[in-house]
Enzyme design. Structure first.
Site, PDB file in Angstrom:
ATOM      1  N   GLU A  96       7.151   8.284  -2.966  1.00 41.21           N
ATOM      2  CA  GLU A  96       7.592   7.196  -2.099  1.00 41.21           C
ATOM      3  C   GLU A  96       9.081   6.918  -2.294  1.00 41.21           C
ATOM      4  O   GLU A  96       9.682   7.290  -3.319  1.00 41.21           O
ATOM      5  CB  GLU A  96       6.764   5.944  -2.406  1.00 41.21           C
ATOM      6  CG  GLU A  96       6.998   4.767  -1.469  1.00 41.21           C
ATOM      7  CD  GLU A  96       6.696   5.090  -0.015  1.00 41.21           C
ATOM      8  OE1 GLU A  96       7.357   5.999   0.535  1.00 41.21           O
ATOM      9  OE2 GLU A  96       5.833   4.423   0.582  1.00 41.21           O
TER      10      GLU A  96
ATOM     11  N   HIS B   8      -2.704   7.014   0.889  1.00 38.32           N
ATOM     12  CA  HIS B   8      -3.540   6.598  -0.238  1.00 38.32           C
ATOM     13  C   HIS B   8      -4.343   5.338   0.084  1.00 38.32           C
ATOM     14  O   HIS B   8      -3.999   4.548   0.968  1.00 38.32           O
ATOM     15  CB  HIS B   8      -2.680   6.364  -1.483  1.00 38.32           C
ATOM     16  CG  HIS B   8      -1.703   5.230  -1.352  1.00 38.32           C
ATOM     17  ND1 HIS B   8      -2.073   3.900  -1.426  1.00 38.32           N
ATOM     18  CD2 HIS B   8      -0.362   5.226  -1.146  1.00 38.32           C
ATOM     19  CE1 HIS B   8      -1.013   3.126  -1.280  1.00 38.32           C
ATOM     20  NE2 HIS B   8       0.046   3.900  -1.101  1.00 38.32           N
TER      21      HIS B   8
END
Length: 298
Positions: free
Chosen positions: A172, A98
């Site tokens: 994550e 990202h």
């Protein structure tokens, strides 16, 4: 006297078909001992050599320009299968980290928190990734549902009518109460814990839970979900720690190697998988597009 090898070997043979070319490996032809010439063994030994050549299994040779630069024809057994079953087709997986997030910018521990969002700079990085991959045709985009990755994926996938799928297995690592703290504060308040996270992450644990070891299992789950999806070329958008785990599990590296690889915000990695579900890493942390108008073609 031992059998000598003839210095010249016959060239590889390619069998063409509509969709692929196959390479049949050849075997060096042994130089026959003089005793063989006088005992009528020439015919039998030549027959044996031909038999050996014909018994070599053909491996699919990729129809790409990469073959002109010495790329491998195949990589059977180079890594362990991540699926445990035969795939419908070989796969090419492009993974993007990202763009810059608010907590990246503030040097905070992010983990699985959804409070860290894509910044204006991060959105521009995502646009650069999209432009750099404009020539690539992806069948599906997989993304973490966490905000900063989700926003990146939406920018990358803007205007496409193909599926954008969110996988929990791409989230994550969960870092408990460290999440949201600045790195400086975390180091000051929890020095032993923070040091373990930074210097010995595979042994970092909270209440008996080892986030990085757990991440290895999550990464394997993600790989299986992705690779068993119909299609040949996929885009994946995710986070740094899970991306490290994806790379390491694909290459057969253990959690102790967690910090052996690094990927920048907007960095691009590329894997090829054969039909056995075995991986070959073809590109790691490509960032030329961050500093130029570079467009990738692979």
């Amino acid at each position: 006297m031992g059998t000598a090898l003839l210095a010249v070997t016959s060239p590889p043979c390619f069998l063409s078909s509509a969709n692929s070319r196959h390479l049949i490996s050849t075997t060096p032809v042994p130089l026959l001992p003089s005793s063989s010439l006088t005992h009528g063994k020439v015919k039998s030994q030549i027959t044996e050599v031909r038999s050996n050549v014909n018994s070599v299994s053909a491996e699919t040779k990729p129809e790409t320009e990469a073959s002109m630069t010495g790329a491998a024809y195949d990589f059977k057994g180079a890594t362990t299968s991540l699926t445990g079953e035969i795939l419908s087709s070989p796969k090419k997986i492009t993974i993007v980290r990202h763009g810059l997030s608010s907590w990246n910018e503030q040097s905070r521990v992010q983990g699985s928190s959804n409070l860290s969002v894509l910044t204006e700079t991060g959105a521009k990085q995502a646009e650069k990734c999209r432009d750099a991959l404009v020539n690539m045709n992806f069948d599906v985009c997989f993304s973490s549902p966490i905000s900063r990755a989700k926003s990146t994926a939406e920018i990358l996938w803007h205007g496409k009518d193909k599926p954008l799928c969110y996988l929990d297995s791409l989230k994550e690592a969960h870092l408990f109460f460290l999440e949201g703290m600045t790195n400086a504060d975390a180091k000051k308040k929890y020095p032993e814990l923070y040091t373990a996270w930074r210097e010995d992450p595979s042994n970092f644990h909270v209440n008996g839970i080892y986030p990085i070891r757990k991440l290895w299992g999550t990464a394997r789950e993600a790989w299986k979900e992705i690779l068993l999806t119909p299609g040949e070329s996929f885009l994946v958008v995710t986070h740094k720690s899970i991306l490290r785990a994806l790379i390491c599990t694909a290459l057969g590296l253990e959690p102790e190697r967690f910090r052996a690889v690094d990927v920048n915000n907007g960095g691009i990695c590329v894997f090829t998988f054969n039909k056995r579900g075995e991986a070959m890493l073809q590109a790691l942390n490509m960032t030329a597009h961050m500093y130029s108008d570079h467009v990738y073609q692979y």
